[in-house]
Design an enzyme around this catalytic site. Structure first.
Site: not given
Length: 314
Positions: A2, A60, A195, A209, A218
């Site tokens: 099966n 399984n 960097h 840059n 922030n």
């Protein structure tokens, strides 16, 4: 055997389900008993022969699940290689079913492409990248990077050891360098964060840059705020931009400065204690550069902070 996949005639299934009993050791109802009932009723029962026995294997436990996952991944990787994608080491490359790759993409060892990730022609991904729901443009290079819900523009360069969080957009020819984390920010065409920096909730204009070790502060402990960096801005190393703050086109911020106040176009901002603004610094000290041109255009337009690029034609 099966396989767990059975196709029934609908009318038969509706009638046979009430006839399935649970007279077994586990007192469970087995759908496979419907096959025996169909045979007893004189109905046709057929088996489908698979070309690949692995398609009928079950999982399984976690070991079997991993083995089946590898089979699926091998098929996906092989299909992309036949479609013109270069995969240097299929054994260490994982590609989800919904990923889209263009011909001549190169995937280097240790790369995982997950979700709705899309990679355009001539891009090089890896080694050691994990990209989830991320778009990478034509000819871009992404190395040793983790990204999610990010956009990397054509010809852009990312990594190594970069972290692109959701909402990151890197413009064409831009750069996000080593040990840089970016979140919910747009970095303009040709702009660079090379960097050891954190960029959060910011807009960085064309050709700017950002020096090494720069922090975009922030978060005030309650709310997130935006930082806007203009075109062709030069930021020294170790600068902290305390949002909300705006830095005008062609301006410069000195190394180790704490930028709390808006910086006019073409000005030099340095802070040793209190921030100082030196008007016209770019025009006098950087004459003939794109930075000076950006500052001059903004000043002539009468926009002292960030001006839109000058209109062309009528």
């Amino acid at each position: 055997m099966n396989s767990g996949i059975i196709a029934f005639d609908g009318a038969f299934l509706a009638g046979v389900l009430p006839r399935i009993g649970n007279d077994n050791a586990k007192k469970e109802f087995y759908l496979t008993d419907a096959i025996a009932l169909a045979v007893a009723d004189g109905l046709g029962v057929d088996a489908y022969v698979l070309d690949d026995v692995s398609e009928a294997e079950g999982a399984n436990d976690r070991a079997q699940l991993a083995a089946l996952g590898k089979i699926l991944n091998d098929r996906i990787v092989t299909r992309w290689m036949k479609d013109g994608v270069t995969v240097m080491d299929p054994a260490t490359t994982w590609i989800d079913a919904d990923v889209e790759l263009s011909p001549d993409v190169t995937i280097l060892p240790g790369t995982q492409l997950i979700g709705a990730t899309r990679i355009e022609e001539d891009a090089v991904i890896g080694p050691d990248c994990t990209l989830k729901d991320t778009e990478v443009g034509h000819g871009a290079r992404v190395v040793r990077t983790q990204a999610e819900l990010a956009v990397v523009g054509p010809g852009a360069d990312v990594g190594p050891f970069s972290y692109l969080r959701p909402g990151t957009v890197l413009g064409e020819g831009g750069k996000i360098g080593g040990f840089v984390e970016v979140k919910n920010s747009t970095i303009g065409v040709g702009a660079k964060v090379p960097h050891l920096s954190y960029v959060g909730d910011a807009t960085i204009g064309e050709g700017s840059n950002i020096g090494a070790g720069t922090i975009f502060a922030n978060y005030d402990g309650v709310n997130k705020h935006k930082t806007r960096i203009g075109r062709h801005v030069k930021s020294g190393s170790g600068v902290t931009f305390v949002a909300p703050v705006v830095v005008g086109d062609g301006a410069t911020t000195g190394g180790e400065s704490l930028i709390r106040e808006d910086v006019p176009a073409g000005a030099l901002a340095v802070s040793a204690g209190q921030q100082r603004i030196i008007e016209g610094w770019t025009l006098s000290k950087r004459a003939g550069t794109p930075q000076a041109a950006a500052a001059e255009e903004a000043l002539e337009a009468g926009v002292p902070i960030i001006g839109e690029p000058p209109a062309t034609g009528e």
